[in-house]
Structures are given as structure tokens and as C-alpha cells.
Enzyme design. Structure first.
Site, PDB file in Angstrom:
ATOM      1  N   SER A   1       1.538  -5.778   3.571  1.00 22.80           N
ATOM      2  CA  SER A   1       2.789  -5.298   4.161  1.00 22.80           C
ATOM      3  C   SER A   1       2.808  -5.314   5.689  1.00 22.80           C
ATOM      4  O   SER A   1       3.869  -5.210   6.288  1.00 22.80           O
ATOM      5  CB  SER A   1       3.109  -3.886   3.668  1.00 22.80           C
TER       6      SER A   1
ATOM      7  N   LYS B   1       1.679   1.434   8.363  1.00 20.96           N
ATOM      8  CA  LYS B   1       3.008   0.974   8.795  1.00 20.96           C
ATOM      9  C   LYS B   1       3.131   1.111  10.303  1.00 20.96           C
ATOM     10  O   LYS B   1       2.305   1.709  10.963  1.00 20.96           O
ATOM     11  CB  LYS B   1       4.122   1.800   8.129  1.00 20.96           C
TER      12      LYS B   1
END
Length: 193
Positions: free
Chosen positions: A56, A95
Site C-alpha cells: 500500500s 500510511k
């Protein structure tokens, strides 16, 4: 009669070994000090290691990268953070913070806007996000996070803004494998001069 001159100092022949020995001792002491500092930081809980287990954050972070994380750092905009997975108890996510408390996030026509300005970066896989039009105002004590692999990431578009309490730390470096030893690339690199 020929004149002889007595040497004024010891011959230079033994200087290089002595110099090398001093250099080895100094390097050894430096390494020892660095290891002691890292050991103290780990023991105090300030520094932790995390392994990237998903794609991700590509291309910035790759699966298998081992990250050095500062658990005491105050997270700031565009920092890469490790946080508790809101959808999987005990799980962790890596993230990037996009929005800070009070920021307005709008996704319209696949384009991300931060406080009315298009959020464009050469560091992400795509600046067009395949997601329905949506908007968020980041609440107090929360941040809005996205993966750099914008169309292959479970992030704040899925679970909304994240509380500061859910952030475990700020990523300061990739430390493994050695070929990738570096600070993570910033979302908006400084233009080359």
C-alpha cells in the site's frame, strides 16, 4: 673530515602501524557509542522496528522493508506513520499523513484536494484515485492518512480520519535491506536547483 648529523626524531617506519591502531580504536569507540545509544533508545521504547507487509505504500516502501520508527515523535503532515489497524484488532498499517486537524479533504472526479488545492505528487503510483466523490473535515486530534499506492490501499478513504492515539510512531528510515537504507522519500520533493 665528514660531518654526521644525528637524527632529531624517531624513524617514520613505525608511524603507520601506530596510526592505524589509533584509528581502529577510535572507530571501535565510535561504533560502541552508537550501539549504546541505539540500545538505550530501544530500551526506552523510543525506537522500534516495523516490517512492511503490504504494497500500500509503494513505490516509497516495498514489502519486506524494515523500518526504523520513532515512537516519541510528534506526527506532522506528510510524515509516514505506523498506526493501529482500525479494522483488525492487533493489526498495524503504514500510511502517510495527508490531512491535519481542521483540514478539508475533497475527492472529486478522482482528484484529491486539500483545503481547495489539488494534492499532486510524483511520489505516488497515481494522482487519479478510483473512488467515489467524497469529502471530509479532519476532526480535532485526528489525521487523514493515505497509502502512496493510491488505488491499492486501505486507508482513511475506507475507515475515515484516525485519532492521534492510534498512531504508534513516525517512520524515520528504511534500515533493511541494506540496498534500500534511506530516509523515506518526501511526498513533495524539493525541486532540483
Amino acid at each position: 673530515r665528514p660531518m654526521t648529523v644525528a637524527p632529531t626524531h624517531a624513524p617514520l617506519a613505525d608511524s603507520p602501524p601506530r596510526l592505524r591502531r589509533r584509528l581502529r580504536v577510535m572507530v571501535g569507540l565510535l561504533i560502541l557509542l552508537v550501539l549504546m545509544g541505539v540500545n538505550l533508545a530501544i530500551a526506552s521504547g523510543k525506537v522500534r522496528f516495523e516490517k512492511v507487509i503490504s504494497g500500500s505504500m509503494e513505490p516509497t516502501l516495498l514489502i519486506g522493508d524494515v523500518l526504523l520508527m520513532d515512537a516519541n515523535a510528534v506526527p506532522d503532515q506528510y510524515d509516514i506513520v505506523v498506526l493501529n489497524d482500525p479494522e483488525e484488532p492487533g493489526g498495524k498499517l503504514v500510511k502517510r499523513i495527508i490531512g491535519m486537524p481542521g483540514d478539508r479533504i475533497v475527492l472529486r472526479g478522482g482528484i484529491l484536494y486539500l483545503n481547495g488545492k489539488e494534492e499532486y505528487s510524483t511520489q505516488v503510483t497515481s494522482n487519479h484515485i478510483s473512488w467515489e466523490d467524497t469529502r471530509f473535515k479532519v476532526p480535532e486530534d485526528h489525521v487523514f492518512v493515505l497509502g502512496d499506492n493510491r488505488n491499492n490501499s486501505v486507508d482513511s478513504l475506507n475507515f475515515g480520519p484516525v485519532s492521534y492515539e492510534e498512531i504508534r510512531g513516525v517512520v524515520s528510515a528504511v534500515i533493511w535491506p541494506p540496498s534500500r537504507w534511506r530516509k523515506p522519500a518526501p511526498l513533495h520533493p524539493e525541486p532540483a536547483e
